[in-house]
Structure formats: structure tokens, C-alpha cells
Write a protein that holds these residues in place. Structure first.
Motif, PDB file in Angstrom:
ATOM      1  N   VAL A 117      -8.409  99.682   7.872  1.00  0.00           N
ATOM      2  CA  VAL A 117      -9.192  98.456   7.786  1.00  0.00           C
ATOM      3  C   VAL A 117      -9.506  98.228   6.319  1.00  0.00           C
ATOM      4  N   LEU A 118      -9.216  97.012   5.836  1.00  0.00           N
ATOM      5  CA  LEU A 118      -9.446  96.649   4.442  1.00  0.00           C
ATOM      6  C   LEU A 118     -10.579  95.644   4.362  1.00  0.00           C
ATOM      7  N   SER A 119     -11.404  95.787   3.342  1.00  0.00           N
ATOM      8  CA  SER A 119     -12.505  94.866   3.132  1.00  0.00           C
ATOM      9  C   SER A 119     -12.566  94.513   1.657  1.00  0.00           C
ATOM     10  N   GLY A 120     -13.189  93.410   1.369  1.00  0.00           N
ATOM     11  CA  GLY A 120     -13.365  92.983  -0.013  1.00  0.00           C
ATOM     12  C   GLY A 120     -13.351  91.477  -0.100  1.00  0.00           C
ATOM     13  N   THR A 121     -13.936  90.956  -1.158  1.00  0.00           N
ATOM     14  CA  THR A 121     -13.959  89.521  -1.385  1.00  0.00           C
ATOM     15  C   THR A 121     -13.373  89.238  -2.752  1.00  0.00           C
ATOM     16  N   GLY A 125     -13.787  92.314  -6.821  1.00  0.00           N
ATOM     17  CA  GLY A 125     -12.693  93.186  -7.226  1.00  0.00           C
ATOM     18  C   GLY A 125     -11.643  93.317  -6.144  1.00  0.00           C
ATOM     19  N   ALA A 126     -10.775  94.310  -6.325  1.00  0.00           N
ATOM     20  CA  ALA A 126      -9.670  94.514  -5.384  1.00  0.00           C
ATOM     21  C   ALA A 126     -10.190  94.976  -4.028  1.00  0.00           C
ATOM     22  N   PRO A 127      -9.492  94.604  -2.958  1.00  0.00           N
ATOM     23  CA  PRO A 127      -9.895  95.095  -1.639  1.00  0.00           C
ATOM     24  C   PRO A 127      -9.729  96.612  -1.564  1.00  0.00           C
ATOM     25  N   ARG A 128     -10.430  97.210  -0.621  1.00  0.00           N
ATOM     26  CA  ARG A 128     -10.383  98.664  -0.487  1.00  0.00           C
ATOM     27  C   ARG A 128     -10.307  99.054   0.983  1.00  0.00           C
ATOM     28  N   VAL A 129      -9.832 100.267   1.228  1.00  0.00           N
ATOM     29  CA  VAL A 129      -9.771 100.811   2.585  1.00  0.00           C
ATOM     30  C   VAL A 129     -11.179 101.262   2.953  1.00  0.00           C
ATOM     31  N   VAL A 130     -11.716 100.718   4.054  1.00  0.00           N
ATOM     32  CA  VAL A 130     -13.062 101.096   4.493  1.00  0.00           C
ATOM     33  C   VAL A 130     -13.036 101.955   5.758  1.00  0.00           C
ATOM     34  N   ALA A 131     -11.898 102.020   6.435  1.00  0.00           N
ATOM     35  CA  ALA A 131     -11.797 102.864   7.635  1.00  0.00           C
ATOM     36  C   ALA A 131     -10.335 103.201   7.898  1.00  0.00           C
ATOM     37  N   THR A 132     -10.117 104.423   8.368  1.00  0.00           N
ATOM     38  CA  THR A 132      -8.804 104.851   8.828  1.00  0.00           C
ATOM     39  C   THR A 132      -8.890 104.974  10.342  1.00  0.00           C
ATOM     40  N   LEU A 133      -8.155 104.121  11.036  1.00  0.00           N
ATOM     41  CA  LEU A 133      -8.182 104.125  12.501  1.00  0.00           C
ATOM     42  C   LEU A 133      -7.120 105.061  13.071  1.00  0.00           C
ATOM     43  N   VAL A 134      -5.972 105.116  12.441  1.00  0.00           N
ATOM     44  CA  VAL A 134      -4.894 106.014  12.850  1.00  0.00           C
ATOM     45  C   VAL A 134      -4.432 106.745  11.596  1.00  0.00           C
TER      46      VAL A 134
END
Length: 195
Positions: A117-121, A125-134
Motif C-alpha cells: 500500500v502506497l501513500s503520499g500527496t 514528497g515522494a510516495p512511500r510504502v505504508v503497509a506490506t499486505l503480501v
């Protein structure tokens, strides 16, 4: 031949002036209809209380672009490839997140997938990984992947034994994730696992 009892009328013969008058009248009607357009519609639809509300981000906020992210996947000398992606407002904050399915670029075989899951506006700055689901270390592949109504659904293709070759997964598991109290909660619908 019998002659008509009505005398021949002058206006029954068309002359060039009749065509000019007709063309002028048609042009006037067309021009007038262009000026007399109805106003813009201003009615607002009232939401139906029976319709489930969906979580979707405003159209003016672009979802995070996976091309701008460094994924936590070890590909050695190879590179990570985004296999699939989908966006939606998963946490209900009005901003879209992107879910990306990623694997290592491989010339042969079926490399395992990771789902992030990527988040950011745009301003943060650059988007980042906020969760690893698999996790790619789980040796699974993501199939039938979707983001709808604030939920992530996917089918994971895996193996019943570590002895099986990576070409031939023999287990399929349907999963769902949703945001709850600051974390993504994973659930398995009843009867969603098959061998």
C-alpha cells in the motif's frame, strides 16, 4: 382534357425570391434557437439512504505513482516490476492510496509477488510504502486483484509443499483487507481456500 374551374394562382409557381425567403427564414430559426438555450442544470441529487456509501477520493487528488517508489523487495541484480496497481481511498481520509503488486523481473519461472500500500500527496514528497499486505518471502502470486469500496480483495496462489516447482501453484486462497483502527486487517471469506 378538362380545364380547372379555379383560375391559376400566381403564388403556386416558385420563383427565386421564394427560395431566398425560405432560406432566410430557416437561417433565422437556427440562429434564434442557438440563442435560446436552456440554463445549466442546478438540481442536486439527494443520496439514497439505502445505497451503501463508497469511499472514493476527490477527482483532483492523484493517487501515488508506483514508479516513484523504492519497494522493499530484494531482486539482486534485477529490478522490481509493478505487475498490477489499483487506487482508492482505503482509510477514509479523502486522499487516494495505491495498492501495487510487485515482483522481480525474471526471464524464467514465476517470481513471487509482494503487495504494498502506497501513500503520499504531491506536496509531501515522494510516495512511500505504508503497509506490506503480501510478502514476497511467502512464495505466493497475487491473482484477481481489486480495490473497491475501501477494501482490497485478491486471490493468492500458493503451494501446499515447498517441494513443488514455482511454475505450478496448487493452493488458491481468497483474501480481503480493510482499514481498521490504523492497520489493515486481513480476513478470509468462508470457504475461500481450495487445493
Amino acid at each position: 382534357m378538362q380545364s380547372s374551374a379555379v383560375p391559376e394562382l400566381a403564388h403556386t409557381h416558385t420563383r427565386p425570391i421564394h427560395w431566398v425567403a425560405t432560406a432566410t427564414a430557416v437561417a433565422g430559426v437556427v440562429a434564434l434557437s442557438g440563442l435560446l438555450q436552456p440554463g445549466a442544470a442546478t438540481a442536486a441529487q439527494t443520496p439514497d439512504p439505502q445505497t451503501p456509501r463508497t469511499k472514493s477520493a476527490p477527482a483532483h487528488i492523484a493517487p501515488p505513482d508506483p514508479a516513484d517508489v523504492e519497494f522493499p523487495i530484494d531482486c539482486g541484480p534485477g529490478r522490481a516490476v509493478v505487475k498490477k496497481e489499483a487506487a482508492g481511498d482505503l482509510d477514509g481520509d479523502g486522499r487516494p492510496e495505491t495498492v501495487a503488486v510487485v515482483h522481480c523481473d525474471a526471464s524464467m519461472g514465476t517470481p513471487p509477488d509482494g503487495m504494498y500500500v502506497l501513500s503520499g500527496t504531491a506536496g509531501a514528497g515522494a510516495p512511500r510504502v505504508v503497509a506490506t499486505l503480501v510478502d514476497p518471502g511467502d512464495r505466493t502470486n497475487v491473482d484477481d486483484f481489486a480495490v473497491r469500496d475501501g477494501e482490497i480483495t485478491a486471490a493468492l496462489l500458493g503451494y501446499s509443499s515447498s517441494d513443488l516447482p514455482s511454475c505450478c501453484p496448487d493452493v488458491r486462497e481468497s483474501l480481503k483487507w480493510h482499514w481498521d483502527n490504523g492497520v489493515f486487517v486481513r480476513s478470509t471469506p468462508f470457504g475461500a481456500r481450495s487445493v
